[in-house]
Design a protein around this motif. Structure first.
Motif, mmCIF file in Angstrom:
data_model
loop_
_atom_site.group_PDB
_atom_site.id
_atom_site.type_symbol
_atom_site.label_atom_id
_atom_site.label_comp_id
_atom_site.label_asym_id
_atom_site.label_seq_id
_atom_site.Cartn_x
_atom_site.Cartn_y
_atom_site.Cartn_z
ATOM 1 N N ALA A 175 -11.226 -49.301 38.277
ATOM 2 C CA ALA A 175 -12.245 -49.134 39.317
ATOM 3 C C ALA A 175 -12.069 -50.146 40.452
ATOM 4 O O ALA A 175 -12.509 -49.893 41.577
ATOM 5 C CB ALA A 175 -13.640 -49.274 38.707
ATOM 6 N N ASN A 176 -11.445 -51.277 40.147
ATOM 7 C CA ASN A 176 -11.255 -52.333 41.150
ATOM 8 C C ASN A 176 -9.781 -52.549 41.484
ATOM 9 O O ASN A 176 -9.379 -53.630 41.911
ATOM 10 C CB ASN A 176 -11.867 -53.644 40.643
ATOM 11 N N LYS A 177 -8.985 -51.503 41.296
ATOM 12 C CA LYS A 177 -7.542 -51.612 41.484
ATOM 13 C C LYS A 177 -7.167 -52.111 42.873
ATOM 14 O O LYS A 177 -6.337 -53.020 43.015
ATOM 15 C CB LYS A 177 -6.872 -50.264 41.214
ATOM 16 N N ASP A 178 -7.756 -51.553 43.912
ATOM 17 C CA ASP A 178 -7.391 -51.937 45.281
ATOM 18 C C ASP A 178 -7.637 -53.422 45.525
ATOM 19 O O ASP A 178 -6.799 -54.117 46.107
ATOM 20 C CB ASP A 178 -8.164 -51.094 46.286
ATOM 21 N N ALA A 179 -8.799 -53.901 45.089
ATOM 22 C CA ALA A 179 -9.132 -55.308 45.295
ATOM 23 C C ALA A 179 -8.225 -56.225 44.485
ATOM 24 O O ALA A 179 -7.797 -57.286 44.967
ATOM 25 C CB ALA A 179 -10.596 -55.554 44.923
ATOM 26 N N LEU A 180 -7.900 -55.827 43.260
ATOM 27 C CA LEU A 180 -7.030 -56.639 42.409
ATOM 28 C C LEU A 180 -5.615 -56.675 42.957
ATOM 29 O O LEU A 180 -4.964 -57.727 42.959
ATOM 30 C CB LEU A 180 -7.036 -56.092 40.981
ATOM 31 N N GLU A 181 -5.113 -55.548 43.430
ATOM 32 C CA GLU A 181 -3.773 -55.524 44.015
ATOM 33 C C GLU A 181 -3.723 -56.348 45.291
ATOM 34 O O GLU A 181 -2.716 -57.022 45.564
ATOM 35 C CB GLU A 181 -3.344 -54.084 44.291
#
Length: 260
Positions: A175-181
């Motif tokens: 769900a937070n892939k974009d922020a983590l990447e």
């Protein structure tokens, strides 16, 4: 060893097994094979039957000239190998290649935490926090901050409680892939995402082990073998898709359709 070139051909994965974790003669043969495969055939990744998370720390330590080999041998590769005198030539050779144009990278493909569970929970929490301070629920945060050593837990209810919490991590990451990447990189996200599934598999596998009165049966070991196989496929097809890999493991794990 030159006839091996024709036998291996264009294969990008070579498995080096051993029938017993105490077979020093085989370990010496493996050392010779690792050197040959690296020098003559361009294999430059050595994947151990040890924790994926832990072996990355081993790779980092090998690159640090201030870290002794004795210290490195205790970091993450299972001690059944690193405590063996016959395995030291392999580790020493790997370290020596780091000064050449074709260094060998060390990695792992086991879901287990071969260096101990301690570092992973806090590392995962720090990684999740990079997506924002409110991403991690309070109960999961408390669990990860505690750095639970589940290998020492014998209570089935404790296992289940931790498992229920850790099952929140993969969907939380997705769900937070974009922020983590953005906070790290796509490669780091892919790596940490696999360690999350590895952690869950480790709990499931330990539950099965305890349910079997600590007598691991062939059918119960399938959980581990399946995950290790999936991790190897990921290493070959994703993380090192343009490189050649040597896999160091027990022969049993590489065997097909074992009958009990």
């Amino acid at each position: 060893l030159m006839p091996l070139k024709q036998a291996i051909g264009d294969s990008r994965l070579v498995v080096l097994g051993d029938q017993s974790h105490g077979d020093g003669a085989v370990f010496l043969v493996k050392a010779r094979l690792v050197k040959f495969l690296h020098q003559e055939m361009g294999f430059d990744v050595l994947a151990w039957e040890s924790g994926m998370f832990d072996c990355r720390e081993v790779d980092r330590a090998l690159k640090d000239p201030d870290r002794s080999m004795d210290e490195i041998s205790k970091l993450g590769i299972f001690p059944i190998w690193t405590y063996s005198a016959q395995v030291k030539p392999t580790l020493e050779y790997v370290r020596a290649t780091l000064k050449t144009e074709r260094p060998i990278e060390t990695c792992g493909f086991d879901h287990q935490f071969s260096g101990g569970i301690g570092p992973w929970p806090r590392t995962m929490l720090k990684y999740l926090d990079s997506a924002g301070p409110d991403v991690v629920p309070a109960d999961l945060r408390s669990n990860l901050e505690a750095g639970l050593g589940f290998m020492s837990q014998k209570d089935v209810q404790q296992f289940q409680a931790t498992l229920d919490l850790w099952k929140q991590i993969p969907p939380l990451m997705d769900a937070n892939k974009d922020a983590l990447e953005k906070a790290s990189s796509p490669d780091e996200f892919a790596f940490m995402r696999r360690t999350a599934d590895d952690a869950i598999t480790s709990l499931v596998s330990m539950q099965e082990f305890l349910a079997g009165q600590q007598q691991m049966q062939v059918k119960l070991n399938n959980t581990r073998d399946l995950r290790m196989g999936e991790n190897l496929v990921w290493l070959v097809n994703e993380k090192y898709k343009s490189r050649k890999i040597i896999a160091w493991m027990a022969t049993f794990h590489a065997a097909h359709e074992i009958q009990q």
